[in-house]
Scaffold this active site. Structure first.
Site, PDB file in Angstrom:
ATOM      1  N   SER A 154       0.623  -1.247   0.337  1.00  0.00           N
ATOM      2  CA  SER A 154       0.204   0.040   0.312  1.00  0.00           C
ATOM      3  C   SER A 154       1.004   1.295  -0.262  1.00  0.00           C
ATOM      4  O   SER A 154       2.265   1.253   0.657  1.00  0.00           O
ATOM      5  CB  SER A 154      -0.640  -0.165   0.498  1.00  0.00           C
ATOM      6  OG  SER A 154      -0.901   1.236   0.963  1.00  0.00           O
ATOM      7  N   TYR A 203      -2.711  -0.562  10.472  1.00  0.00           N
ATOM      8  CA  TYR A 203      -2.379  -1.284   8.956  1.00  0.00           C
ATOM      9  C   TYR A 203      -0.923  -0.190   8.046  1.00  0.00           C
ATOM     10  O   TYR A 203      -0.375  -1.123   7.481  1.00  0.00           O
ATOM     11  CB  TYR A 203      -3.633  -0.609   8.051  1.00  0.00           C
ATOM     12  CG  TYR A 203      -3.711  -0.664   6.881  1.00  0.00           C
ATOM     13  CD1 TYR A 203      -4.558  -1.965   5.910  1.00  0.00           C
ATOM     14  CD2 TYR A 203      -3.046   0.206   5.574  1.00  0.00           C
ATOM     15  CE1 TYR A 203      -4.408  -1.967   4.789  1.00  0.00           C
ATOM     16  CE2 TYR A 203      -3.828  -0.334   4.072  1.00  0.00           C
ATOM     17  CZ  TYR A 203      -3.253  -1.664   4.037  1.00  0.00           C
ATOM     18  OH  TYR A 203      -4.135  -1.414   2.694  1.00  0.00           O
TER      19      TYR A 203
END
Length: 263
Positions: A134, A147
């Site tokens: 990501s 995250y």
């Protein structure tokens, strides 16, 4: 008969994983689709048309699930795509142990363990490992702290393993999409506007990923402002601190977070 190149995709029942599978089918790959739910895997298989597809219901966070995938690759494996991931959003003070453990186990420990278990097959084929990370693995975003930590870890694992495997013929590509329009979007939809987030479709992410994979690229980032921010983050992180910190303090952002607060 020559065997079709085989790709194994985790988290293939929806979102980016499904888009990766559908596009792989059009490129002539044989597919091994892994996920926790048979019904969603079957839907992905149906969307892949006449491609050679095997669905393996398996939880990659467990040794049993990973063993089932190792067994499924006995006929050969050319590309492993570690795509399965989960997300919890909000103030770190409101994160339960289960939230943190679920993200760490699924997003980081599982891909490391599955890659380890499938290395013999990948060595044999001189194949490629693909880790779906990501942009948050470079730009650590407030309210995505857990995250971001797992994606930073996955990026570090990718860099270290690429160097460890140098000279073996096994390649590694790290894919860093920005926020994507999938079912997981519901977890952070309230933050899209106040944090000025740009979202891509799963199909766009998959197309950019396959372009990088087939070209043997080291890493791939989305086109646009995020790729610039990644470069700034690596050279002048204090600038990103000020910019993103201001977003985090903005009353609109804090108001958007209220529905995510735990009672």
């Amino acid at each position: 008969m020559t065997r079709a190149n085989t790709v194994l995709i985790t988290g293939a029942g929806s979102g980016i994983g499904r888009a990766l599978a559908i596009q792989a089918a059009t490129k002539g790959f044989a597919l091994i689709l892994a996920g926790r739910t048979s019904a969603t895997l079957d839907q992905t298989k149906l969307a892949c048309g006449d491609a050679d597809v095997r669905c393996i219901p398996a939880d990659v966070t467990t040794a049993k699930g990973r063993a089932a995938l190792v067994q499924a690759t006995k006929g050969g494996l050319d590309i492993l795509i570690n795509n399965a991931g989960v997300l919890s959003v909000g103030h770190i003070a409101d994160m339960a142990d289960t939230d943190l453990e679920r993200m760490t186990t699924t997003n980081l420990v599982a891909p490391m363990a599955l890659t380890r278990d499938l290395l013999p097959a990948l060595h044999h084929s001189k194949g490629r490992i693909v880790n779906i990370g990501s942009v948050f693995g470079d730009i650590a975003y407030p309210f995505f702290a857990g995250y971001s930590a797992t994606k930073f870890g996955l990026r570090g694992f990718s860099d270290a393993l690429r160097r460890e495997l140098s000279g073996t013929g096994v390649g590694l590509t790290y894919i860093a999409p920005r926020a994507t329009r999938t079912a997981a979007e519901g977890a952070f939809s309230a933050l899209i506007e106040p944090l000025d987030m740009t979202l891509d479709s799963a199909e766009t992410v998959a197309a950019q990923a396959w372009d990088a994979i087939l070209k043997g690229k080291r890493e791939s980032f989305p086109k646009g402002k995020e790729s610039i921010f990644v470069k700034v983050q690596r050279v002048l992180p204090a600038l990103v601190d000020r910019s993103v910190g201001a977003q985090a303090r903005d009353p609109k952002t804090l108001a958007a977070l209220e529905p995510l607060q735990r009672p």
